[in-house]
Every structure is written in C-alpha cells, then in structure tokens.
Design an enzyme around this catalytic site. Structure first.
Site, short mmCIF file in Angstrom:
data_model
loop_
_atom_site.label_atom_id
_atom_site.label_comp_id
_atom_site.label_asym_id
_atom_site.label_seq_id
_atom_site.Cartn_x
_atom_site.Cartn_y
_atom_site.Cartn_z
N PRO A 2 -3.85 -0.66 6.32
CA PRO A 2 -3.17 -0.41 5.00
C PRO A 2 -2.86 0.84 4.61
CG PRO A 2 -4.91 -2.15 5.27
CD PRO A 2 -4.82 -1.10 6.48
N GLU A 3 -1.96 1.03 3.74
CA GLU A 3 -1.71 2.22 2.91
C GLU A 3 -2.61 2.27 1.71
OE1 GLU A 3 1.23 4.23 3.92
OE2 GLU A 3 1.34 2.98 5.60
N LYS A 51 -8.32 5.20 1.61
CA LYS A 51 -8.27 4.01 2.17
C LYS A 51 -9.60 3.33 2.38
CE LYS A 51 -4.20 5.18 4.98
NZ LYS A 51 -3.61 5.18 6.35
N ASN A 168 1.33 4.80 7.78
CA ASN A 168 2.55 5.25 8.79
C ASN A 168 3.58 4.84 8.10
OD1 ASN A 168 2.89 6.22 11.46
ND2 ASN A 168 3.58 4.06 12.08
N ARG A 253 0.59 7.30 16.82
CA ARG A 253 1.27 6.33 15.66
C ARG A 253 2.72 6.38 16.28
NH1 ARG A 253 -1.48 5.61 10.91
NH2 ARG A 253 -3.55 6.09 11.32
#
Length: 273
Positions: A2-3, A51, A168, A253
C-alpha cells in the site's frame, strides 16, 4: 504494498473506531506475543508513520503493524460476521464494546514499549503525511535523496529512508509528471524540490479517498498516467506505455514509463535521448 495515503486512511479508520475505548478482547496471534495480555487497556491513538501503523495503548505499549503486500485491517460492528479471510490468516484482534478491529495476513505484528518506537520506525525519512512535514521535511528529504545522486530516481523515491510514504504507484506517476524515466539519476533531475513538493501534494489530496488519483480523473480507468497501463497509449502523446523491472531482488519493482514523454536512460542503461 500500500501507498502511504492508504495507510494513513487505515490509521484514521482504526483511530476513529478504537481510540479512547478500552479493549474488551485482544489477541496477537503470533508466537512472540501470543501470551500478551492487553485486555482492559485503553487505546490512546492509532498513528501512521509512512507505511507503518502504531497503535498506542495505555501503560506505555505500542502495537506496531505493517501491511506490506497482503495485510489488511478490517473493522466490524458487534455481531457482524468477520469476512476478511479464513481464521488462520488472522494475526491480531482488538475489540471494544462497540466494534472489533481484525488484522488479516499482517506480516509484521510487534509489541514494544512506546518509548522504543524508534526501533521500528526511526530509520524512516520525513513522513510525507506526517504532522511535522512543513517543519523541515522537504529540506531533509532532499538532503537524503541528494546523498546518492547517481541512484535512479525510481529507486530513490521508493526508499523509505529518504522520505516515507511513496510506493510503486506514486514512484511511476511522479517520474512521468517530472518528465524523466525511472532510471534517470536523481542528481540529474532538473528541479528535485518540485518533485518532492508534488509527492506531498498528491498524497495529501488522496489521503482520505481510494485510488491514488494523479490525473485528476476519479474514474478507475482514467486515474493514472502510466502505472498499470503497460501496452496502452499514453494519455498525452499516444505512444505505448512500457514496463520493465527495476532494482535488485528482493526489492525489485515493476516500473512504468512513456518512452516519448519521459527523457532519460531506459532499463538497458541506454544513453539519454
């Protein structure tokens, strides 16, 4: 993963449900803390840090959790069926008289003294959504990012030690909005301070809504410029959006970029156009 805005929203929901109430039920279903007795303690607050989630409890304890890729917190009212997954995926239960917060598939569940929170989050850079961001946050983030000018911009933005909260989605979208490929050395960015300011602005406007909207269009099929759009036409120029792996395992990523709108080297290390 999650962002930071998603974690901020989760923290706000948990805080609203739990803060100021005493725990009538509490279980940490991980070996290290399976015998911890938290029932009867008051929940003081739930605070996001990048996060990470910090649930502070009466008596100087903090429950540190991290969602990573699959973790989720669900909040259920009294009598409501828990539906976040099978019982064996539950890692934490925090219940009050009004509701119960259930943490599913949480890869990090750690109980520590509140005074020792820096052991869990002290390595993080300035928090883009933290209450003290304006008190030197942008300058400190730029100082950390500039410490490795040769590092690709996409990797530098994802490093939570530089600034906390970018995942990402935003790394890809920020590089597009800056007009550089994710492999462009950070030291070659034309206006890095604008990129940091834009990162803060995007997370700020999205912190209480789902979707990580970067285009201004709330529709799911219009909300991003490049992220998740490999093989689709660029919204600006019509070129096909490309994708490639970036970084070294296990932190590798998927990067997304437009080969026409974004200048700089590609994943093969080709010279900037």
């Amino acid at each position: 993963m999650p962002e930071g805005d998603s974690v901020f929203r989760t923290a706000a929901q948990l805080h609203q449900a739990l803060a100021g109430r005493r725990l009538t039920a509490a279980e940490l279903r991980v070996p290290a803390h399976a015998t911890a007795e938290l029932t009867g303690r008051q929940v003081l607050d739930v605070t996001p840090r990048g996060k990470h989630l910090l649930t502070r409890l009466e008596g100087g304890l903090t429950l540190h959790t991290h969602l990573r890729m699959d973790g989720r917190w669900h909040i259920y009212r009294g009598g409501e069926r828990w539906s976040g997954g099978p019982a064996h995926q539950i890692r934490a239960v925090l219940g009050t008289e009004e509701c119960t917060a259930v943490g599913y598939r949480l890869p990090v569940v750690r109980l520590l003294r509140t005074a020792d929170e820096d052991e869990a989050v002290g390595h993080l850079g300035p928090d883009l959504l933290g209450p003290h961001w304006q008190d030197g946050g942008p300058e400190e983030a730029l100082r950390r990012l500039a410490g490795a000018p040769e590092r690709p911009a996409g990797e530098a933005l994802l490093d939570q030690r530089n600034l906390a909260g970018i995942g990402n989605v935003y790394a890809a979208e920020l590089c597009f909005l800056a007009g550089v490929t994710p492999w462009t050395p950070f030291g070659e960015l034309p206006a890095p301070e604008r990129l940091v300011a834009l990162a803060h602005r995007l997370l700020q406007v999205n912190r209480m809504r789902p979707g990580h909207i970067t285009t201004g269009e709330p529709r799911p099929d219009r909300s991003h410029w490049v992220y998740g759009r490999a093989g689709q036409p660029c919204r600006r120029c019509g070129s096909m959006i490309r994708t490639a792996r970036q970084g070294a395992a296990p932190r590798q990523r998927v990067a997304f970029w437009c080969p026409s709108c974004q200048r700089g080297p590609g994943p093969d290390g080709a010279e900037p156009r």
